[in-house]
Design an enzyme around this catalytic site. Structure first.
Site, PDB file in Angstrom:
ATOM      1  N   GLY A   1      10.928  -2.708   5.660  1.00 32.97           N
ATOM      2  CA  GLY A   1      10.224  -3.995   5.587  1.00 32.97           C
ATOM      3  C   GLY A   1       9.817  -4.317   4.156  1.00 32.97           C
ATOM      4  O   GLY A   1      10.062  -5.428   3.661  1.00 32.97           O
ATOM      5  N   HIS A   2       9.225  -3.323   3.472  1.00 34.69           N
ATOM      6  CA  HIS A   2       8.847  -3.532   2.068  1.00 34.69           C
ATOM      7  C   HIS A   2      10.091  -3.803   1.218  1.00 34.69           C
ATOM      8  O   HIS A   2      10.076  -4.654   0.330  1.00 34.69           O
ATOM      9  CB  HIS A   2       8.159  -2.283   1.513  1.00 34.69           C
ATOM     10  CG  HIS A   2       6.883  -1.912   2.208  1.00 34.69           C
ATOM     11  ND1 HIS A   2       6.737  -0.735   2.894  1.00 34.69           N
ATOM     12  CD2 HIS A   2       5.680  -2.545   2.304  1.00 34.69           C
ATOM     13  CE1 HIS A   2       5.516  -0.650   3.387  1.00 34.69           C
ATOM     14  NE2 HIS A   2       4.855  -1.734   3.052  1.00 34.69           N
TER      15      HIS A   2
ATOM     16  N   GLN B   1     -10.357  -2.609   2.195  1.00 33.27           N
ATOM     17  CA  GLN B   1      -9.897  -3.335   3.376  1.00 33.27           C
ATOM     18  C   GLN B   1      -9.792  -2.444   4.610  1.00 33.27           C
ATOM     19  O   GLN B   1      -9.358  -2.900   5.672  1.00 33.27           O
ATOM     20  CB  GLN B   1      -8.569  -4.046   3.099  1.00 33.27           C
ATOM     21  CG  GLN B   1      -7.361  -3.145   2.943  1.00 33.27           C
ATOM     22  CD  GLN B   1      -6.160  -3.921   2.432  1.00 33.27           C
ATOM     23  OE1 GLN B   1      -6.102  -4.356   1.296  1.00 33.27           O
ATOM     24  NE2 GLN B   1      -5.178  -4.120   3.308  1.00 33.27           N
TER      25      GLN B   1
ATOM     26  N   MET C   1       0.836  -1.197   0.000  1.00 30.84           N
ATOM     27  CA  MET C   1       0.000   0.000   0.000  1.00 30.84           C
ATOM     28  C   MET C   1       0.879   1.258   0.000  1.00 30.84           C
ATOM     29  O   MET C   1       0.413   2.355   0.330  1.00 30.84           O
ATOM     30  CB  MET C   1      -0.945  -0.011   1.200  1.00 30.84           C
ATOM     31  CG  MET C   1      -1.898  -1.217   1.141  1.00 30.84           C
ATOM     32  SD  MET C   1      -3.414  -1.021   2.054  1.00 30.84           S
ATOM     33  CE  MET C   1      -2.792  -0.888   3.716  1.00 30.84           C
TER      34      MET C   1
ATOM     35  N   GLN D   1      -2.695 -12.462   7.291  1.00 29.11           N
ATOM     36  CA  GLN D   1      -2.889 -12.167   5.868  1.00 29.11           C
ATOM     37  C   GLN D   1      -2.226 -13.248   5.011  1.00 29.11           C
ATOM     38  O   GLN D   1      -2.782 -13.682   4.004  1.00 29.11           O
ATOM     39  CB  GLN D   1      -2.282 -10.797   5.568  1.00 29.11           C
ATOM     40  CG  GLN D   1      -2.291 -10.413   4.119  1.00 29.11           C
ATOM     41  CD  GLN D   1      -1.891  -8.952   3.940  1.00 29.11           C
ATOM     42  OE1 GLN D   1      -2.695  -8.061   4.141  1.00 29.11           O
ATOM     43  NE2 GLN D   1      -0.647  -8.710   3.583  1.00 29.11           N
TER      44      GLN D   1
HETATM   45  P1  AMP Z   1       1.448  -2.950   3.452  1.00 26.23           P
HETATM   46  O1  AMP Z   1       2.009  -1.893   2.570  1.00 26.23           O
HETATM   47  O2  AMP Z   1       1.419  -2.608   4.885  1.00 26.23           O
HETATM   48  O3  AMP Z   1       0.147  -3.510   2.931  1.00 26.23           O
HETATM   49  O4  AMP Z   1       2.462  -4.169   3.368  1.00 26.23           O
HETATM   50  C1  AMP Z   1       2.847  -4.717   2.129  1.00 26.23           C
HETATM   51  C2  AMP Z   1       3.632  -5.974   2.393  1.00 26.23           C
HETATM   52  O5  AMP Z   1       4.785  -5.643   3.149  1.00 26.23           O
HETATM   53  C3  AMP Z   1       2.836  -7.014   3.189  1.00 26.23           C
HETATM   54  O6  AMP Z   1       3.143  -8.305   2.702  1.00 26.23           O
HETATM   55  C4  AMP Z   1       3.371  -6.810   4.580  1.00 26.23           C
HETATM   56  O7  AMP Z   1       3.274  -7.970   5.380  1.00 26.23           O
HETATM   57  C5  AMP Z   1       4.820  -6.469   4.292  1.00 26.23           C
HETATM   58  N1  AMP Z   1       5.395  -5.771   5.444  1.00 26.23           N
HETATM   59  C6  AMP Z   1       4.902  -4.678   6.083  1.00 26.23           C
HETATM   60  N2  AMP Z   1       5.676  -4.377   7.146  1.00 26.23           N
HETATM   61  C7  AMP Z   1       6.660  -5.302   7.184  1.00 26.23           C
HETATM   62  C8  AMP Z   1       7.770  -5.540   8.043  1.00 26.23           C
HETATM   63  N3  AMP Z   1       8.019  -4.760   9.102  1.00 26.23           N
HETATM   64  N4  AMP Z   1       8.567  -6.593   7.777  1.00 26.23           N
HETATM   65  C9  AMP Z   1       8.335  -7.406   6.719  1.00 26.23           C
HETATM   66  N5  AMP Z   1       7.305  -7.229   5.863  1.00 26.23           N
HETATM   67  C10 AMP Z   1       6.482  -6.192   6.091  1.00 26.23           C
END
Ligand code: AMP
Length: 293
Positions: free
Chosen positions: A34-35, A59, A28, A153
């Site tokens: 993390g991303h 969502q 998103m 998820q």
């Molecule tokens: P989001 O943008 O929050 O929807 O996350 C996109 C992807 O990045 C999803 O698969 C999340 O699980 C992953 N994600 C978000 N935060 C982290 C993190 N701290 N460590 C690893 N993956 C992450």
């Protein structure tokens, strides 16, 4: 690196690269480390890497959360390129949900009823499953990368991909953490300096439960009580702290098989989620530390 806004453009951009292998990271946006760790993992295993940025309205339960969600596309595009993305798919809501769109993918059973599903309602995972299915069918990747931070998820997406026989390998990447253990999240940007300090209690409480688990405690109630006490001492109210089977998400009273210790807590107006794996076969005490490195 190319930025594309429509499924037609996306398919045309990927057509010449299909045979080599395509890795896909749905997000998103408001990219953080993390991303980027997901993108790097994808770049190691696939000659072509696609990142999607789409703040999926279906969502979000609360309009205020959707409105406050950070949007930083320009910076995201630069970071994505540096981490190995070749194509960024950043569609509008009208492109993802054109007039007349009327399909919902709804994963049933315990995997969507518990934890986030119990608090945010089933419509949350309907929104997730529908957008992930739509994105997977648009990109048609060989592998798609998800973070363990959103463990439920991943379970829901795996269930959907298995049930619908979507030909993609789902890869789970470890949770990326700040130096003090806080799981990286786009929502962390909305924490005040004081709230950010307070949020460190979340990984500390999980760590306390991991230590207790490693010392032999298997009683789920005792372990979750430890986490709740840690949060309460810092004045934080949890929405849930639960121990569930890591695959089925069924509640466990004793941790005799791999389990997820998962929580959601509000720090100020920001809702944080986190989890650790408790596996009787593996001493996972250092996981929080390791991934903070
Ligand atoms: P989001 O943008 O929050 O929807 O996350 C996109 C992807 O990045 C999803 O698969 C999340 O699980 C992953 N994600 C978000 N935060 C982290 C993190 N701290 N460590 C690893 N993956 C992450």
């Amino acid at each position: 690196m190319r930025i594309v806004r429509t499924v037609t453009e996306l398919r045309a951009a990927l057509e010449p690269h299909r045979s080599g292998g395509i890795g896909f990271v749905p997000t998103m946006g408001a990219l953080h480390e993390g991303h980027l760790s997901l993108l790097r993992a994808a770049a190691v295993e696939n000659p072509t890497v696609v990142l999607s940025i789409f703040v999926n309205p279906t969502q979000f339960g609360e309009a205020a959360d959707l409105d406050a969600y950070p949007r930083t596309e320009e910076a995201d595009v630069e970071l994505a390129a540096s981490a190995g993305a070749h194509v960024v798919f950043a569609p509008s809501a009208a492109e993802m949900y054109p007039a007349g769109f009327a399909t919902t993918i709804s994963v049933g059973g315990a995997v969507t009823a518990t934890l986030e599903g119990a608090v945010r309602g089933r419509s949350h995972f309907d929104g997730v499953a529908t957008v992930v299915a739509t994105l997977l069918l648009a990109v048609q990747p060989d592998r798609a990368y998800f973070g363990a931070k959103d463990a439920q998820q991943v379970v829901v997406v795996r269930r959907m991909v298995t049930d619908l026989r979507i030909p993609v390998a789902i890869v789970t990447c470890p949770t990326s953490r700040e130096a003090d253990g806080l799981a990286r999240s786009s929502r962390n940007a909305r924490l005040s300096a004081e709230e950010r300090q307070l949020a460190a209690i979340v990984p500390r409480s999980l760590r306390a439960a991991q230590d207790a688990f490693a010392s032999g405690i298997r009683d789920a109630h005792r372990l979750t009580a430890l986490v709740r006490e840690g949060l309460a001492e810092a004045g934080l109210d949890d929405e849930y702290v639960e121990i569930v089977d890591a695959d089925t998400l069924d509640p466990l009273t004793d941790v005799t098989r791999p389990a997820l210790l998962a929580l959601a807590v509000r720090v100020g107006t920001v809702r944080l989620i986190d989890n650790v794996v408790l596996d009787p076969a593996v001493d996972d005490r250092t996981a929080v530390e390791r991934s903070g490195a």
